[in-house]
Write an enzyme that holds these catalytic residues in place. Sequence first.
Site, PDB file in Angstrom:
ATOM      1  CB  SER A   1      -0.867   0.060   1.257  1.00  0.00           C
ATOM      2  OG  SER A   1      -1.898  -0.857   1.189  1.00  0.00           O
TER       3      SER A   1
ATOM      4  CG  HIS B   1      -2.680  -2.114  -3.726  1.00  0.00           C
ATOM      5  ND1 HIS B   1      -1.680  -2.977  -3.391  1.00  0.00           N
ATOM      6  CD2 HIS B   1      -3.135  -1.617  -2.574  1.00  0.00           C
ATOM      7  CE1 HIS B   1      -1.534  -3.003  -2.088  1.00  0.00           C
ATOM      8  NE2 HIS B   1      -2.410  -2.178  -1.558  1.00  0.00           N
TER       9      HIS B   1
ATOM     10  CE1 TYR C   1      -8.553  -5.012   0.720  1.00  0.00           C
ATOM     11  CE2 TYR C   1      -6.881  -5.874   2.212  1.00  0.00           C
ATOM     12  CZ  TYR C   1      -7.280  -4.968   1.246  1.00  0.00           C
ATOM     13  OH  TYR C   1      -6.403  -4.016   0.800  1.00  0.00           O
ATOM     14  CD  GLU C   2      -8.231  -6.385  -3.812  1.00  0.00           C
ATOM     15  OE1 GLU C   2      -8.505  -5.809  -4.861  1.00  0.00           O
ATOM     16  OE2 GLU C   2      -7.099  -6.851  -3.575  1.00  0.00           O
TER      17      GLU C   2
ATOM     18  CB  ALA D   1       1.346  -0.337   4.885  1.00  0.00           C
TER      19      ALA D   1
ATOM     20  CG  MET E   1      -5.390  -6.161   6.496  1.00  0.00           C
ATOM     21  SD  MET E   1      -6.645  -5.001   5.924  1.00  0.00           S
ATOM     22  CE  MET E   1      -6.891  -3.991   7.411  1.00  0.00           C
ATOM     23  CB  SER E   2      -0.948  -8.348   2.125  1.00  0.00           C
ATOM     24  OG  SER E   2       0.191  -7.784   2.736  1.00  0.00           O
TER      25      SER E   2
ATOM     26  CG  HIS F   1      -6.577   2.474   2.688  1.00  0.00           C
ATOM     27  ND1 HIS F   1      -5.641   1.480   2.862  1.00  0.00           N
ATOM     28  CD2 HIS F   1      -6.548   2.769   1.359  1.00  0.00           C
ATOM     29  CE1 HIS F   1      -5.081   1.182   1.694  1.00  0.00           C
ATOM     30  NE2 HIS F   1      -5.617   1.961   0.763  1.00  0.00           N
TER      31      HIS F   1
END
Length: 268
Positions: A28, A57, A81-82, A109, A206-207, A242
């Site tokens: 991010s 992104h 989450y997408e 991040a 989250m990744s 965000h």
Amino acid sequence: MFGRAANAYAELRKRTDFVPEIAIVLGSGLGGAVDLEEECSIGYDELGLPGSTVHGHRGRMVFGTLCGKKVVVLQGRLHYYEGHSSETAALPDRVAALAGAKTVVLTNAAGGIAPDLECGDIMAIRDHICLAPNPLIGPNDDRMGPRFPDMTAPYDPELIELAKTAARKCGFELKEGVYIQFTGPSFETAAEVRMAGIMGADAVGMSTAIETIALRHMGVKVLGLSFISNKACGLAGKPLSHEDVNRESERVVAKMRGLLAAIVGDMQ
Ligand code: HPA
């Protein structure tokens, strides 16, 4: 799984014969963190991969040279989450590995949990806790990797040392710690952050963990770098957004750029 990654790889080879040694995945707000001498770029959509829907992104692979090394930069990742499965979220990483990358640097991040992590710090990921579904769930394709990959040292210890030395050359201390992946997209609650700290996590995001699992499945060496964009929920004294994450990323993108160049320059 091999089918989807292999199809994307076949599409890639219709467009370029570039063989990267190293892949760098930008998190991010870190889209500009690599000064690549660009040879070509290919959108995820051209490879039949889903585009990224997240602001900050972009969703493309950029091929070129950094410090004399052949590198592919993945700008924009696919997140669980997408609505992507964990397996799909790791597809761009797998395509980079099929294209030749033996080492992948994952950046993200993250929110700082450990008290010594300040905004603007960069933390080398020593280990992770993955609370998102494992990307290897489902039938295993033995051409890709083993059914039960070992996870003793998912983040390459030699690369962590190399990164620490590179950071010192850049004039700062690289922190080191455990990354925990929640699914998002809501930020964690303060109680979840307390739980994560008790479980041994130093930073939360989250990744990255699912991508590391998929890459280790393929035998690729991984270096994980978390840029601390905020103190995790309940530790900052203010709500998280965000926009704040992206603003903080943009503020220290130059620090990450310097570190990535130093790391790649020092790699064998
Ligand atoms: N939590 C989860 N993901 C994040 C955070 C956070 O606090 N900051 C940046 N990405």
